[in-house]
Write a protein that holds these residues in place. Structure first.
Motif, PDB file in Angstrom:
ATOM      1  N   LEU A  90     -16.992  25.200  23.073  1.00 40.79           N
ATOM      2  CA  LEU A  90     -18.105  24.992  23.989  1.00 40.79           C
ATOM      3  C   LEU A  90     -17.634  24.905  25.435  1.00 40.79           C
ATOM      4  O   LEU A  90     -18.369  25.247  26.351  1.00 40.79           O
ATOM      5  N   SER A  91     -16.394  24.471  25.636  1.00 39.16           N
ATOM      6  CA  SER A  91     -15.833  24.347  26.986  1.00 39.16           C
ATOM      7  C   SER A  91     -15.253  25.651  27.512  1.00 39.16           C
ATOM      8  O   SER A  91     -14.823  25.725  28.660  1.00 39.16           O
ATOM      9  N   VAL A  92     -15.231  26.667  26.667  1.00 43.71           N
ATOM     10  CA  VAL A  92     -14.762  28.013  27.043  1.00 43.71           C
ATOM     11  C   VAL A  92     -15.827  28.990  26.536  1.00 43.71           C
ATOM     12  O   VAL A  92     -15.590  29.768  25.620  1.00 43.71           O
ATOM     13  N   PRO A  93     -17.028  28.930  27.112  1.00 45.43           N
ATOM     14  CA  PRO A  93     -18.170  29.647  26.533  1.00 45.43           C
ATOM     15  C   PRO A  93     -18.004  31.162  26.494  1.00 45.43           C
ATOM     16  O   PRO A  93     -17.497  31.774  27.433  1.00 45.43           O
ATOM     17  N   GLY A  94     -18.430  31.717  25.351  1.00 43.55           N
ATOM     18  CA  GLY A  94     -18.478  33.162  25.202  1.00 43.55           C
ATOM     19  C   GLY A  94     -17.172  33.827  24.822  1.00 43.55           C
ATOM     20  O   GLY A  94     -17.140  35.048  24.640  1.00 43.55           O
ATOM     21  N   LEU A  95     -16.095  33.072  24.699  1.00 42.84           N
ATOM     22  CA  LEU A  95     -14.793  33.669  24.376  1.00 42.84           C
ATOM     23  C   LEU A  95     -14.300  33.156  23.022  1.00 42.84           C
ATOM     24  O   LEU A  95     -14.342  31.956  22.758  1.00 42.84           O
ATOM     25  N   TRP A  96     -13.834  34.078  22.202  1.00 45.97           N
ATOM     26  CA  TRP A  96     -13.314  33.764  20.870  1.00 45.97           C
ATOM     27  C   TRP A  96     -11.960  34.435  20.724  1.00 45.97           C
ATOM     28  O   TRP A  96     -11.806  35.610  21.088  1.00 45.97           O
ATOM     29  N   PHE A  97     -10.988  33.710  20.174  1.00 46.78           N
ATOM     30  CA  PHE A  97      -9.651  34.264  19.970  1.00 46.78           C
ATOM     31  C   PHE A  97      -9.068  33.744  18.660  1.00 46.78           C
ATOM     32  O   PHE A  97      -9.310  32.585  18.288  1.00 46.78           O
ATOM     33  N   PRO A  98      -8.289  34.585  17.964  1.00 48.08           N
ATOM     34  CA  PRO A  98      -7.593  34.116  16.760  1.00 48.08           C
ATOM     35  C   PRO A  98      -6.620  32.999  17.125  1.00 48.08           C
ATOM     36  O   PRO A  98      -5.757  33.162  17.986  1.00 48.08           O
ATOM     37  N   THR A  99      -6.810  31.849  16.477  1.00 47.22           N
ATOM     38  CA  THR A  99      -6.059  30.634  16.791  1.00 47.22           C
ATOM     39  C   THR A  99      -5.383  30.127  15.522  1.00 47.22           C
ATOM     40  O   THR A  99      -6.024  30.052  14.474  1.00 47.22           O
ATOM     41  N   PRO A 100      -4.103  29.776  15.589  1.00 52.61           N
ATOM     42  CA  PRO A 100      -3.426  29.271  14.388  1.00 52.61           C
ATOM     43  C   PRO A 100      -3.919  27.881  13.990  1.00 52.61           C
ATOM     44  O   PRO A 100      -3.867  26.944  14.801  1.00 52.61           O
ATOM     45  N   ARG A 101      -4.406  27.772  12.772  1.00 57.05           N
ATOM     46  CA  ARG A 101      -4.880  26.494  12.223  1.00 57.05           C
ATOM     47  C   ARG A 101      -4.477  26.400  10.752  1.00 57.05           C
ATOM     48  O   ARG A 101      -4.384  27.405  10.052  1.00 57.05           O
ATOM     49  N   HIS A 102      -4.286  25.185  10.293  1.00 56.26           N
ATOM     50  CA  HIS A 102      -4.030  24.962   8.864  1.00 56.26           C
ATOM     51  C   HIS A 102      -5.355  25.060   8.105  1.00 56.26           C
ATOM     52  O   HIS A 102      -6.399  24.626   8.612  1.00 56.26           O
ATOM     53  N   PRO A 103      -5.324  25.590   6.877  1.00 51.36           N
ATOM     54  CA  PRO A 103      -6.574  25.755   6.122  1.00 51.36           C
ATOM     55  C   PRO A 103      -7.149  24.446   5.577  1.00 51.36           C
ATOM     56  O   PRO A 103      -8.308  24.405   5.168  1.00 51.36           O
ATOM     57  N   PHE A 104      -6.363  23.373   5.573  1.00 52.70           N
ATOM     58  CA  PHE A 104      -6.842  22.056   5.131  1.00 52.70           C
ATOM     59  C   PHE A 104      -6.408  21.018   6.154  1.00 52.70           C
ATOM     60  O   PHE A 104      -5.288  21.073   6.666  1.00 52.70           O
ATOM     61  N   ALA A 105      -7.299  20.080   6.444  1.00 53.06           N
ATOM     62  CA  ALA A 105      -6.951  18.972   7.332  1.00 53.06           C
ATOM     63  C   ALA A 105      -7.676  17.708   6.892  1.00 53.06           C
ATOM     64  O   ALA A 105      -8.795  17.770   6.371  1.00 53.06           O
ATOM     65  N   ARG A 106      -7.005  16.588   7.105  1.00 51.65           N
ATOM     66  CA  ARG A 106      -7.605  15.267   6.881  1.00 51.65           C
ATOM     67  C   ARG A 106      -7.407  14.468   8.170  1.00 51.65           C
ATOM     68  O   ARG A 106      -6.290  14.375   8.678  1.00 51.65           O
ATOM     69  N   ALA A 107      -8.502  13.921   8.663  1.00 45.82           N
ATOM     70  CA  ALA A 107      -8.450  13.069   9.849  1.00 45.82           C
ATOM     71  C   ALA A 107      -8.905  11.666   9.453  1.00 45.82           C
ATOM     72  O   ALA A 107      -9.813  11.511   8.638  1.00 45.82           O
ATOM     73  N   ALA A 108      -8.258  10.670  10.023  1.00 44.16           N
ATOM     74  CA  ALA A 108      -8.632   9.279   9.780  1.00 44.16           C
ATOM     75  C   ALA A 108      -8.973   8.628  11.101  1.00 44.16           C
ATOM     76  O   ALA A 108      -8.477   9.021  12.159  1.00 44.16           O
ATOM     77  N   GLY A 109      -9.821   7.636  11.037  1.00 47.78           N
ATOM     78  CA  GLY A 109     -10.215   6.881  12.219  1.00 47.78           C
ATOM     79  C   GLY A 109     -11.034   5.690  11.767  1.00 47.78           C
ATOM     80  O   GLY A 109     -10.883   5.220  10.636  1.00 47.78           O
ATOM     81  N   ILE A 110     -11.913   5.223  12.658  1.00 48.83           N
ATOM     82  CA  ILE A 110     -12.767   4.104  12.307  1.00 48.83           C
ATOM     83  C   ILE A 110     -14.227   4.469  12.590  1.00 48.83           C
ATOM     84  O   ILE A 110     -14.503   5.405  13.336  1.00 48.83           O
ATOM     85  N   ASP A 111     -15.126   3.698  11.977  1.00 45.68           N
ATOM     86  CA  ASP A 111     -16.551   3.872  12.242  1.00 45.68           C
ATOM     87  C   ASP A 111     -17.023   2.763  13.190  1.00 45.68           C
ATOM     88  O   ASP A 111     -16.213   1.942  13.662  1.00 45.68           O
ATOM     89  N   LEU A 112     -18.307   2.704  13.457  1.00 47.88           N
ATOM     90  CA  LEU A 112     -18.848   1.724  14.397  1.00 47.88           C
ATOM     91  C   LEU A 112     -18.751   0.287  13.901  1.00 47.88           C
ATOM     92  O   LEU A 112     -18.903  -0.656  14.675  1.00 47.88           O
ATOM     93  N   ASP A 113     -18.462   0.102  12.617  1.00 52.47           N
ATOM     94  CA  ASP A 113     -18.251  -1.242  12.080  1.00 52.47           C
ATOM     95  C   ASP A 113     -16.777  -1.626  12.072  1.00 52.47           C
ATOM     96  O   ASP A 113     -16.422  -2.707  11.584  1.00 52.47           O
ATOM     97  N   GLY A 114     -15.925  -0.711  12.559  1.00 51.29           N
ATOM     98  CA  GLY A 114     -14.482  -0.983  12.579  1.00 51.29           C
ATOM     99  C   GLY A 114     -13.790  -0.682  11.269  1.00 51.29           C
ATOM    100  O   GLY A 114     -12.602  -0.963  11.115  1.00 51.29           O
ATOM    101  N   ASN A 115     -14.515  -0.093  10.317  1.00 45.60           N
ATOM    102  CA  ASN A 115     -13.924   0.254   9.022  1.00 45.60           C
ATOM    103  C   ASN A 115     -13.117   1.535   9.124  1.00 45.60           C
ATOM    104  O   ASN A 115     -13.540   2.488   9.783  1.00 45.60           O
ATOM    105  N   GLU A 116     -11.972   1.558   8.445  1.00 47.24           N
ATOM    106  CA  GLU A 116     -11.159   2.766   8.376  1.00 47.24           C
ATOM    107  C   GLU A 116     -11.905   3.803   7.533  1.00 47.24           C
ATOM    108  O   GLU A 116     -12.400   3.489   6.446  1.00 47.24           O
TER     109      GLU A 116
END
Length: 163
Positions: A90-116
């Motif tokens: 969205l910050s580079v509108p209208g442009l698309w390029f082949p980008t190296p990415r892993h086919p699987f990802a897991r992200a961790a963080g917290i929610d608004l209650d502070g739960n992991e």
């Protein structure tokens, strides 16, 4: 709350490392509401807080009808060899390029209650998790491109009507 304007490539907030979310207060709750409203617009798979001008570690995602957010996200696991996948931003509108990415990802963080909490997936969700976490580390996807392709991308950015 209305969606917030998206910051465009070249804005310093996009190249800055975002600060961790501290105390979960009304400001953080409002930020999450803004991120969720912003990501629900058509054609959006993710929105990082820096893309709406807020330098905190938070993003929202919207993939295959699954809408959510993470505070203080970090990629905790990737799997599979890097694959070049057409990617836009969205910050580079209208442009698309082949980008190296892993086919699987897991992200961790917290929610608004502070739960992991954790979010994981393949395909577009894996791509979005990696892309949005990159934003919070001050990395716009163009930096992930191979050198020759990055030169082409930067030329197209300079030629765009929004830059």
């Amino acid at each position: 709350m209305p969606d917030r304007p998206i910051r465009l490539f070249g804005d310093p907030v996009l190249s800055s490392v975002s600060e961790p979310v501290g105390a979960i207060d009304d400001g953080v709750r409002a930020l999450v509401a803004d991120l969720l409203d912003s990501v629900k617009l058509p054609g959006r798979a993710g929105v990082a807080a820096c893309q709406i001008g807020v330098g905190l570690r938070a993003f929202s995602y919207n993939v295959d009808g699954e809408v959510g957010y993470l505070l203080n996200p970090r990629i905790v696991d990737v799997d599979g060899d890097l694959e070049e996948i057409d990617e836009g931003c969205l910050s580079v509108p209208g442009l698309w390029f082949p980008t190296p990415r892993h086919p699987f990802a897991r992200a961790a963080g917290i929610d608004l209650d502070g739960n992991e909490v954790a979010v994981e997936g393949t395909g577009v969700l894996a791509q979005a998790l990696q892309h949005e976490t990159d934003h919070l580390d001050g990395i716009v996807y163009l930096k992930r491109l191979a050198p020759e392709r990055r030169r082409e991308a930067m030329r197209k950015v300079r030629e765009s009507d929004w830059f």
